[in-house]
Enzyme design. Structure first.
Site, short mmCIF file in Angstrom:
data_model
loop_
_atom_site.label_atom_id
_atom_site.label_comp_id
_atom_site.label_asym_id
_atom_site.label_seq_id
_atom_site.Cartn_x
_atom_site.Cartn_y
_atom_site.Cartn_z
N LYS A 183 1.59 0.21 14.93
CA LYS A 183 3.00 0.12 15.31
C LYS A 183 3.39 -1.10 16.15
CE LYS A 183 4.55 3.52 13.20
NZ LYS A 183 4.78 2.92 11.92
N TYR A 228 4.40 6.73 9.85
CA TYR A 228 3.57 5.55 9.54
C TYR A 228 4.41 4.46 8.86
CZ TYR A 228 -0.77 3.03 8.62
OH TYR A 228 -1.78 2.09 8.62
N PRO A 246 -3.66 0.84 18.77
CA PRO A 246 -3.42 0.31 17.42
C PRO A 246 -3.56 1.34 16.28
CG PRO A 246 -5.52 -0.50 18.27
CD PRO A 246 -4.86 0.24 19.39
N HIS A 272 0.84 -1.20 0.00
CA HIS A 272 0.00 0.00 0.00
C HIS A 272 0.87 1.25 0.00
CE1 HIS A 272 -4.15 -1.60 1.43
NE2 HIS A 272 -3.62 -2.35 0.49
N TYR A 281 -8.98 5.76 7.53
CA TYR A 281 -9.08 6.16 8.94
C TYR A 281 -10.12 7.29 8.97
CZ TYR A 281 -4.72 3.65 10.07
OH TYR A 281 -3.76 2.68 10.26
P1 RFL Z 1 2.28 -11.25 21.75
O1 RFL Z 1 1.86 -11.37 20.34
O2 RFL Z 1 1.29 -10.87 22.77
O3 RFL Z 1 2.96 -12.64 22.13
C1 RFL Z 1 3.29 -12.97 23.48
C2 RFL Z 1 3.17 -14.46 23.63
O4 RFL Z 1 3.57 -14.84 24.94
C3 RFL Z 1 2.68 -15.81 25.44
N1 RFL Z 1 2.76 -15.81 26.91
C4 RFL Z 1 3.49 -16.70 27.64
N2 RFL Z 1 4.22 -17.76 27.27
C5 RFL Z 1 4.83 -18.48 28.26
N3 RFL Z 1 4.71 -18.18 29.59
C6 RFL Z 1 3.98 -17.12 29.99
N4 RFL Z 1 3.87 -16.82 31.29
C7 RFL Z 1 3.31 -16.33 28.99
N5 RFL Z 1 2.52 -15.23 29.03
C8 RFL Z 1 2.20 -14.93 27.77
C9 RFL Z 1 1.34 -15.39 24.88
O5 RFL Z 1 0.40 -16.45 24.86
C10 RFL Z 1 1.73 -14.94 23.48
O6 RFL Z 1 1.68 -15.99 22.54
O7 RFL Z 1 3.50 -10.22 21.90
P2 RFL Z 1 4.69 -9.83 20.88
O8 RFL Z 1 5.35 -11.06 20.32
O9 RFL Z 1 5.48 -8.83 21.61
O10 RFL Z 1 3.95 -9.14 19.64
C11 RFL Z 1 3.28 -7.91 19.79
C12 RFL Z 1 2.08 -7.82 18.86
O11 RFL Z 1 1.29 -8.99 19.02
C13 RFL Z 1 1.21 -6.58 19.10
O12 RFL Z 1 2.03 -5.46 19.39
C14 RFL Z 1 0.33 -6.22 17.88
O13 RFL Z 1 -0.63 -7.21 17.64
C15 RFL Z 1 -0.36 -4.89 18.09
N6 RFL Z 1 -1.29 -4.52 17.00
C16 RFL Z 1 -0.83 -3.98 15.81
N7 RFL Z 1 0.49 -3.84 15.58
C17 RFL Z 1 0.94 -3.39 14.39
O14 RFL Z 1 2.16 -3.27 14.20
N8 RFL Z 1 0.09 -3.08 13.33
C18 RFL Z 1 -1.25 -3.20 13.48
O15 RFL Z 1 -1.96 -2.98 12.51
C19 RFL Z 1 -1.76 -3.63 14.75
N9 RFL Z 1 -3.07 -3.79 14.94
C20 RFL Z 1 -2.66 -4.75 17.16
C21 RFL Z 1 -3.53 -4.35 16.09
C22 RFL Z 1 -3.16 -5.34 18.29
C23 RFL Z 1 -4.52 -5.55 18.40
N10 RFL Z 1 -4.93 -6.20 19.57
C24 RFL Z 1 -5.83 -7.29 19.59
C25 RFL Z 1 -4.24 -5.96 20.82
C26 RFL Z 1 -4.88 -4.53 16.20
C27 RFL Z 1 -5.39 -5.12 17.36
C28 RFL Z 1 -6.89 -5.26 17.43
C1 PHB Z 2 -5.52 -4.07 10.93
O1 PHB Z 2 -5.60 -4.34 9.73
O2 PHB Z 2 -5.81 -4.88 11.81
C2 PHB Z 2 -5.08 -2.72 11.34
C3 PHB Z 2 -4.62 -1.83 10.38
C4 PHB Z 2 -4.21 -0.56 10.76
C5 PHB Z 2 -4.25 -0.19 12.09
C6 PHB Z 2 -4.69 -1.09 13.05
C7 PHB Z 2 -5.11 -2.36 12.68
O3 PHB Z 2 -3.86 1.06 12.46
#
Ligand code: RFL
Ligand code: PHB
Length: 394
Positions: A296, A384, A292, A72, A201
């Protein structure tokens, strides 16, 4: 049992770290409380910065990403009945790639399993011990119910925001900054081709909305809702009606389809410093959380472990501590930039309950500014697509 690096958590941070260490000849053990199926199905982020794509490519992990990722060149900002494009390609020469975190995790798990790596899913009662010694210990109960102890040269806490590793740093030795937001995101995955070529957005008096996607056949959409909202209050037809209202634009149609999944995510900004204590190193959501809106979180997690892989290799393979000593500061400069950007995007686009029309006017002024001034648009665009601050000097 013994290994060089004990890794807690098989999210994107822990899995990529294990892979990058293996490429440098460093052995690791990954332990994860959830099942493999759960980790591969969890709906989360969707946008990869070009730097993240490059890291995955250089690590030999981008075969499917290169085929299925959607490049994109910008985003749309919608407000006051207008939809304006921010052109990342023109402003920064860079792009982002839409490729779901679930797919990144599947690719990483497949690569680790194919390499015969030690990943244990379904473990419980994780403990990290003796982290200020040269031989920290990772303890856990395996899926078979047997308690195990792994002696390591270093431990990486990649266990997300709710993990246990951060708490192994004594409270008196760390500083935490945290702020909540008076809203949450209701997210849906819908079985319908996206109604847009790039992410939208949308600022709206009724609250923020985001149109994202997962593939040419799957849409991902979000709505701002109250923080304690019950998902049961949002049957599918109410969600679509609210999305229609917030994205409405003459001459444009939002196509509806079956909702495959839905959930509500709270929003917070959180930073814990330092990201290292003795031979325990934190990475990703274990150390910092962003709302989110700036896309990032995943990118920060991948960037942390890229720095950490080099630092740990130098420490455990070559016996040199300089990069390990520099790890926390090197990451926190980038983390704070992304924390500010995510807060700024969030507060520009969401309606704060009870804030009144002053807030809305300031937001609209800012939105008009970033969509009309090339300087302001470039600032948004470079953050971004991923801004890497220079390493601090001195
Ligand atoms: P994770 O993915 O939470 O993984 C951590 C893992 O550790 C496990 N765990 C344990 N394992 C062993 N012993 C324990 N005591 C434990 N406690 C926990 C967990 O089960 C899990 O598997 O962290 P990590 O690897 O640091 O990754 C971070 C990302 O997952 C997170 O920052 C992103 O998903 C955030 N996020 C977004 N980030 C982006 O860069 N671009 C996006 O578009 C974006 N959109 C989002 C998002 C997060 C969202 N949610 C649901 C929080 C959209 C959403 C809706
Ligand atoms: C997504 O596709 O889940 C998404 C994209 C952009 C954002 C947050 C989440 O800023």
């Amino acid at each position: 049992m013994r290994t060089q690096v004990g890794i807690v958590g098989a999210g994107p941070a822990g899995l990529l770290l294990s892979h990058l260490l293996a490429l440098r000849g460093v052995e690791s053990v990954v332990v994860e409380t959830r099942s493999r199926e759960y980790c591969e199905a969890r709906q989360r982020a969707g946008v990869l910065e070009s730097g993240s794509v490059q890291v995955l490519r250089e690590a030999g992990l981008a075969e499917r990403l290169d085929r299925q990722g959607l490049e994109h060149g910008g985003i749309y900002l919608q407000f006051a009945g207008e939809r304006r494009h921010i052109d990342f390609r023109e402003l920064t020469g860079r792009t982002v790639t839409v490729y779901a975190q679930t797919e990144v995790v599947k690719d990483l798990i497949a690569a680790r399993v194919a390499a015969g790596a030690a990943i244990e899913f379904g473990i419980s009662d994780t403990e990290v011990d003796a982290v200020t010694s040269d031989q920290p210990v990772l303890r856990y109960t395996g899926a078979d119910g047997v308690r195990r102890a792994v002696t390591c040269d270093a431990i990486a806490g990649c266990d997300g925001f709710h993990g246990i590793c951060r708490d192994a740093i004594p409270v008196g030795l760390r500083t935490v900054w945290e702020t909540g937001y008076p809203y949450a995101w209701l997210g849906i995955l819908a079985d319908v081709p996206p109604s847009t070529d790039e992410l939208i957005y949308a600022h709206h008096p009724a609250g923020f909305a985001l149109h994202s996607l997962r593939s040419p056949q799957l849409s991902r959409l979000y709505l701002q809702v109250p923080p304690e909202e019950d998902i049961a209050a949002w049957p599918d037809d109410r969600i679509w009606a609210e999305l229609q209202r917030r994205f409405a634009l003459p001459g444009w149609q939002l196509t509806e389809g079956p909702v495959l999944e839905k959930g509500i995510t709270p929003m917070r900004s959180f930073v814990s410093s330092p990201m290292r204590h003795g031979r325990l190193f934190l990475a990703g959501d274990a150390a910092h959380i962003v709302p989110p809106t700036g896309a990032k979180g995943l990118n920060l997690a991948l960037a942390d472990v890229t720095v950490l892989a080099a630092a740990l290799t130098s420490l455990v393979r070559d016996g040199r501590g300089e990069l390990a000593d520099a790890y926390s500061d090197a990451c926190l400069h980038r983390v704070w930039r992304a924390t500010h950007f995510s807060w700024w995007m969030t507060t520009m686009l969401h309606a704060t309950p009870g804030a009144g029309s002053m807030e809305a006017q300031l937001q609209l002024s800012q939105l008009r500014y970033v969509t009309s001034s090339p300087a302001a648009a470039t600032s948004l665009a470079e953050n971004y697509v991923g801004y890497r601050p220079a390493a601090p000097s001195g």
